[in-house]
Write a protein that holds these residues in place. Sequence first.
Motif, PDB file in Angstrom:
ATOM      1  N   PRO A 136       0.790  -1.228   0.000  1.00 50.10           N
ATOM      2  CA  PRO A 136       0.000   0.000   0.000  1.00 50.10           C
ATOM      3  C   PRO A 136       0.823   1.279   0.000  1.00 50.10           C
ATOM      4  N   VAL A 137       2.122   1.184   0.243  1.00 42.57           N
ATOM      5  CA  VAL A 137       3.007   2.356   0.187  1.00 42.57           C
ATOM      6  C   VAL A 137       4.132   2.062  -0.789  1.00 42.57           C
ATOM      7  N   VAL A 220      -4.035   7.203  -4.977  1.00 48.56           N
ATOM      8  CA  VAL A 220      -3.469   8.121  -3.996  1.00 48.56           C
ATOM      9  C   VAL A 220      -3.284   7.454  -2.638  1.00 48.56           C
ATOM     10  N   ASP A 221      -4.304   6.773  -2.140  1.00 49.83           N
ATOM     11  CA  ASP A 221      -4.231   6.128  -0.824  1.00 49.83           C
ATOM     12  C   ASP A 221      -4.628   4.664  -0.965  1.00 49.83           C
ATOM     13  N   TRP A 223      -4.094   2.232   1.441  1.00 52.73           N
ATOM     14  CA  TRP A 223      -4.379   1.503   2.680  1.00 52.73           C
ATOM     15  C   TRP A 223      -5.827   1.038   2.774  1.00 52.73           C
ATOM     16  N   THR A 249       6.811  -0.990   5.562  1.00 52.60           N
ATOM     17  CA  THR A 249       5.476  -1.180   4.979  1.00 52.60           C
ATOM     18  C   THR A 249       5.016  -2.617   5.142  1.00 52.60           C
TER      19      THR A 249
END
Length: 293
Positions: A136-137, A220-221, A223, A249
Amino acid sequence: MDYSLHRYRSACGRLDLVARDYPARDYTRTGPAPVLLLMHGLTRNSADFEPLAAHLSDTYRLIVPDQRGRGLSQWDPEPANYRPDVYAQDMFALLDGLEIERACLVGTSMGGLMAMVMNAVRPGLATGFVFNDIGPVLDPAGLARIQGYVGPSEPMASWTAAAARCRAVNAVAFPDYGKAEWLAFARRTCRENADGTVSLDYDPAIAQSMAGDAPQTVPVDLWPLWDALDAAPVLVVRGELSDLLSRETVREMAQRHSGPYSHVEVPRVGHAPILDEVSALAAILSFCKEYLD
């Protein structure tokens, strides 16, 4: 390895797409063989999974697509469509056309982003998830490196020249590769032209989706997409030298996942493991045996 080419229309109905279908010829148990959908990274194609398929195709049915703009699949005249949510819709069209209701989603890099998007759109589709050097990152250093090499390039004079280019771009990820490994890498990621020259096997326009500080290839996000996996079985493969997926992460991924979770780090490999490395292959075979058999 025997496979057939499955040709189908993209979700938008405009493009001709192609996937390899490995039929699990040695599967002898009652009922259909478990299915794995193998989804490649940004500049790769279905050939990227040949080393892994050699170990899985006898036991499991493998569906391995060339995403639009790669391999044998048609290039999209609208580069804005080169993004995970569009690819995910193509994957639904592929699975629905083959009447496959459930599959284990295996995603390398961009393919892992697609798997998260697919789960958010169609929960319950996946029997499990294997994320290859993606989470997710995404580390800015890795993104910058990818942005630095993806895009238009001149044809190469020979396969030897293609192998040299692949080495120049990817040596940081595979420091122990020799001439044979780089030639095999080139054969999986490039195509021979009619005049004998060799080109990278993707539409250079995919670079547009990676441009800028916030590439549209990357939501963009992420998570919330990761959290939506909830209790599903997950295996995360990370290259020890990865510049895209950090250990921090991976630790947070484990902490935020409520279901079965395992992780393996592949020594002396960066972004992204080929998945036939000893540690990666052992983890994948164990994962499949526990959750798919």
